[in-house]
Write a protein that holds these residues in place. Sequence first.
Motif, PDB file in Angstrom:
ATOM      1  N   MET A  95      29.183  21.332  28.916  1.00  0.00           N
ATOM      2  CA  MET A  95      29.501  22.004  29.574  1.00  0.00           C
ATOM      3  C   MET A  95      30.429  23.112  28.473  1.00  0.00           C
ATOM      4  N   SER A  96      30.749  24.283  28.320  1.00  0.00           N
ATOM      5  CA  SER A  96      32.084  24.688  27.386  1.00  0.00           C
ATOM      6  C   SER A  96      33.814  24.995  28.055  1.00  0.00           C
ATOM      7  N   GLU A  97      34.592  25.395  26.992  1.00  0.00           N
ATOM      8  CA  GLU A  97      35.622  24.726  27.180  1.00  0.00           C
ATOM      9  C   GLU A  97      35.594  25.715  29.470  1.00  0.00           C
ATOM     10  N   PRO A  98      36.602  25.505  29.799  1.00  0.00           N
ATOM     11  CA  PRO A  98      36.881  25.984  31.111  1.00  0.00           C
ATOM     12  C   PRO A  98      37.516  26.734  31.078  1.00  0.00           C
ATOM     13  N   GLN A  99      37.158  27.905  31.727  1.00  0.00           N
ATOM     14  CA  GLN A  99      38.135  29.143  31.892  1.00  0.00           C
ATOM     15  C   GLN A  99      39.297  28.880  32.657  1.00  0.00           C
ATOM     16  N   SER A 100      40.347  29.804  32.472  1.00  0.00           N
ATOM     17  CA  SER A 100      41.393  29.494  32.970  1.00  0.00           C
ATOM     18  C   SER A 100      42.187  30.460  33.580  1.00  0.00           C
ATOM     19  N   ALA A 101      42.428  30.100  34.486  1.00  0.00           N
ATOM     20  CA  ALA A 101      43.011  31.541  35.294  1.00  0.00           C
ATOM     21  C   ALA A 101      44.672  31.288  35.545  1.00  0.00           C
ATOM     22  N   ALA A 102      45.383  32.954  35.531  1.00  0.00           N
ATOM     23  CA  ALA A 102      46.969  32.495  35.291  1.00  0.00           C
ATOM     24  C   ALA A 102      47.320  31.646  36.698  1.00  0.00           C
ATOM     25  N   ALA A 103      48.616  31.745  35.419  1.00  0.00           N
ATOM     26  CA  ALA A 103      49.669  31.036  36.841  1.00  0.00           C
ATOM     27  C   ALA A 103      50.192  31.665  37.696  1.00  0.00           C
ATOM     28  N   VAL A 104      50.585  31.338  39.231  1.00  0.00           N
ATOM     29  CA  VAL A 104      51.000  31.359  39.695  1.00  0.00           C
ATOM     30  C   VAL A 104      52.071  32.369  39.529  1.00  0.00           C
ATOM     31  N   GLY A 105      52.659  33.209  39.852  1.00  0.00           N
ATOM     32  CA  GLY A 105      53.569  33.848  40.038  1.00  0.00           C
ATOM     33  C   GLY A 105      53.606  35.339  38.990  1.00  0.00           C
ATOM     34  N   SER A 106      52.045  35.058  38.130  1.00  0.00           N
ATOM     35  CA  SER A 106      52.745  36.571  36.468  1.00  0.00           C
ATOM     36  C   SER A 106      51.844  37.554  37.060  1.00  0.00           C
ATOM     37  N   PRO A 107      53.098  38.403  36.178  1.00  0.00           N
ATOM     38  CA  PRO A 107      53.058  39.473  37.126  1.00  0.00           C
ATOM     39  C   PRO A 107      51.110  40.132  36.480  1.00  0.00           C
ATOM     40  N   ARG A 108      50.418  40.489  37.975  1.00  0.00           N
ATOM     41  CA  ARG A 108      49.360  41.531  38.024  1.00  0.00           C
ATOM     42  C   ARG A 108      49.360  42.062  38.990  1.00  0.00           C
ATOM     43  N   ALA A 109      48.031  42.677  39.448  1.00  0.00           N
ATOM     44  CA  ALA A 109      47.724  43.467  40.610  1.00  0.00           C
ATOM     45  C   ALA A 109      48.244  42.867  41.715  1.00  0.00           C
ATOM     46  N   ALA A 110      47.933  43.402  43.340  1.00  0.00           N
ATOM     47  CA  ALA A 110      48.331  42.858  44.074  1.00  0.00           C
ATOM     48  C   ALA A 110      48.536  41.635  44.338  1.00  0.00           C
ATOM     49  N   ASP A 111      47.528  41.217  44.546  1.00  0.00           N
ATOM     50  CA  ASP A 111      47.359  39.487  44.417  1.00  0.00           C
ATOM     51  C   ASP A 111      46.450  38.821  42.935  1.00  0.00           C
ATOM     52  N   PRO A 112      47.702  38.379  42.398  1.00  0.00           N
ATOM     53  CA  PRO A 112      47.267  38.185  40.933  1.00  0.00           C
ATOM     54  C   PRO A 112      46.167  37.194  41.268  1.00  0.00           C
ATOM     55  N   HIS A 113      45.833  36.482  41.869  1.00  0.00           N
ATOM     56  CA  HIS A 113      44.195  36.049  42.517  1.00  0.00           C
ATOM     57  C   HIS A 113      43.715  35.757  42.935  1.00  0.00           C
ATOM     58  N   ALA A 114      43.334  37.644  43.344  1.00  0.00           N
ATOM     59  CA  ALA A 114      42.277  37.718  43.327  1.00  0.00           C
ATOM     60  C   ALA A 114      41.170  37.184  42.777  1.00  0.00           C
ATOM     61  N   ASP A 115      40.505  37.724  41.577  1.00  0.00           N
ATOM     62  CA  ASP A 115      39.773  37.655  40.437  1.00  0.00           C
ATOM     63  C   ASP A 115      39.359  36.056  40.412  1.00  0.00           C
ATOM     64  N   ASP A 116      40.016  35.371  40.484  1.00  0.00           N
ATOM     65  CA  ASP A 116      40.468  34.042  40.181  1.00  0.00           C
ATOM     66  C   ASP A 116      39.691  32.607  41.133  1.00  0.00           C
ATOM     67  N   VAL A 117      40.270  33.521  42.649  1.00  0.00           N
ATOM     68  CA  VAL A 117      39.662  32.921  43.520  1.00  0.00           C
ATOM     69  C   VAL A 117      37.431  33.639  44.149  1.00  0.00           C
ATOM     70  N   ARG A 118      37.529  34.586  43.751  1.00  0.00           N
ATOM     71  CA  ARG A 118      36.427  34.842  43.873  1.00  0.00           C
ATOM     72  C   ARG A 118      35.707  34.142  43.011  1.00  0.00           C
ATOM     73  N   ARG A 119      35.819  34.094  41.489  1.00  0.00           N
ATOM     74  CA  ARG A 119      35.363  33.102  40.338  1.00  0.00           C
ATOM     75  C   ARG A 119      35.131  31.618  40.706  1.00  0.00           C
ATOM     76  N   ALA A 120      36.576  31.400  41.454  1.00  0.00           N
ATOM     77  CA  ALA A 120      36.380  29.569  42.125  1.00  0.00           C
ATOM     78  C   ALA A 120      35.114  29.658  43.225  1.00  0.00           C
ATOM     79  N   VAL A 121      35.398  30.242  44.361  1.00  0.00           N
ATOM     80  CA  VAL A 121      33.782  30.532  45.207  1.00  0.00           C
ATOM     81  C   VAL A 121      32.436  30.484  44.678  1.00  0.00           C
ATOM     82  N   ASP A 122      31.926  31.805  43.636  1.00  0.00           N
ATOM     83  CA  ASP A 122      31.330  31.846  43.088  1.00  0.00           C
ATOM     84  C   ASP A 122      30.568  30.489  42.567  1.00  0.00           C
ATOM     85  N   VAL A 123      32.134  29.813  41.402  1.00  0.00           N
ATOM     86  CA  VAL A 123      31.392  28.811  40.595  1.00  0.00           C
ATOM     87  C   VAL A 123      30.400  27.160  41.761  1.00  0.00           C
ATOM     88  N   LEU A 124      31.203  27.775  43.006  1.00  0.00           N
ATOM     89  CA  LEU A 124      31.425  25.969  44.348  1.00  0.00           C
ATOM     90  C   LEU A 124      29.985  27.266  44.362  1.00  0.00           C
TER      91      LEU A 124
END
Length: 340
Positions: free
Chosen positions: A1-30
Motif C-alpha cells: 500500500m502507498s504512503e497514507p494520506q495525512s489529514a490536517a491537524a485539529v485547529g488548522s485554519p481552513r474553511a468552516a469545518d476544517p475536517h469535513a473533507d477528511d471525514v468524508r474521505r475516511a468514511v469512503d475508505v471504510l
Amino acid sequence: MSEPQSAAAVGSPRAADPHADDVRRAVDVLRRGGLIGLPTETVYGLGADAGNPTAVARIFAAKGRPADHPLIVHLHRASQLTDWARDVPLAAWKLAEAFWPGPLTMILPRSPGVLDAVTGGLDTVALRVPAHPLAQQVLEQFDGGIAAPSANRHKQISPTTVQDVREELGAAVDLLLDGGPCRVGIESTIVDLSNDGIRILRPGSITAQDLTRVTGLAVDDSIDALVRCPGRMASHYAPRARVVLASIEQVPQAIAEAAARGARVGVLAAQRSPAWSPDVPWLALGNVPDEQAQQLYQRLREADRIGLDVLIAVPPSDAGVGRALRDRLWRAAGLGDAPA
Ligand code: AMP
Ligand code: MG
C-alpha cells in the motif's frame, strides 16, 4: 500500500469545518473495506468496518494480532447498543448515560449478526462510544460500527500521536486522521457486564469507584478478573529498552547494577532525586495523575528514541488512574498483573 494520506491537524485554519473533507474521505475508505488511523481520546485506533469480514481481517494482518484477540467496536451513540448487544442490563444503560461518549468499554452478550472475527469467536462483544470530535464525526457519517484496536503492532506501545501511528503502521493504513495528541493517553477501562455484576477487565481512567457511584453496585476489580480477559498479555506496552520497576529509594542501586553491566540506563519517575548521577537521563512523568496517564506512552517511546537499554520506572501510587498506570507499567516490565 502507498504512503497514507495525512489529514490536517485539529485547529488548522481552513474553511468552516476544517475536517469535513477528511471525514468524508475516511468514511469512503471504510465503506470500501480499507483501514483508517482514527484518533480517539484514549489512544489512536486502527479502524475498519466492523460489519465487513475482509476489512476486519486486514486489521489482524496489519497488527500481527492473533485471531482470537477480540476487537472493540466503536459506535456513534448509546442508542446503537441494541444493534450489537442483547440482554443489555440496566447497569449498562446507566454507565452509558454517565460515561459515553468517553473512555469506557462495555462487554455485553453479542447480537446474532456480530462477526466472529470481531469477537474472537466469543459470545460477547466489546462496545464503546468514543468522545474525540473527529471519531464522533466519522462514526456519525459512517453510521455503523468501527472495529478499532490500538494502532500499534501486536504487544507494542499504543500510539498517542499521529506521528506514532505513522511510524508504526503508516504503510498499512489508507487514511490517517490527525486529531492531535490523545487527551487521556491510556486505553479505555473495560468492564464486563455479560454476567451478573460488574467486573473490570482492564483498568483505565474511569475507576471502580466511578462505576459504583453510578450503578450503586459493587465492582469486582480483582486480579482474577484481569487474568480472565482474552488478549491481555503479561508482556505488553513494552519499549525495546528493558523496563525494571523500582521504588524511589531503590533507584540508585538499580542504576548502579545496570551501569555495572555496561547498559545505558535512564529513570522514569515523577521526581528527580539528587541521589542519582546527573548523567542519568530522567524521563519526567509529571505529578498530576491525569498528566501521568497522558504522558506515559510518550515517555516509553522516548526511552527508545534516546537509545536506553534499561529504563528504571518508579510506579505512581495506586489511587485513581494510578491503578491503570501501574497495570501498564507492570506489563511493560513483562510482569503481568500489578498487585492491588
Ligand atoms: P485494544 O483494542 O488493542 O485495546 O484491545 C481490545 C481488548 O479488549 C482485547 O485485547 C480484550 O482484552 C478486550 N476485549 C474485546 N472484546 C472482548 C470480549 N468480548 N470479552 C473480553 N474482552 C474483550
Ligand atoms: Mg492494544
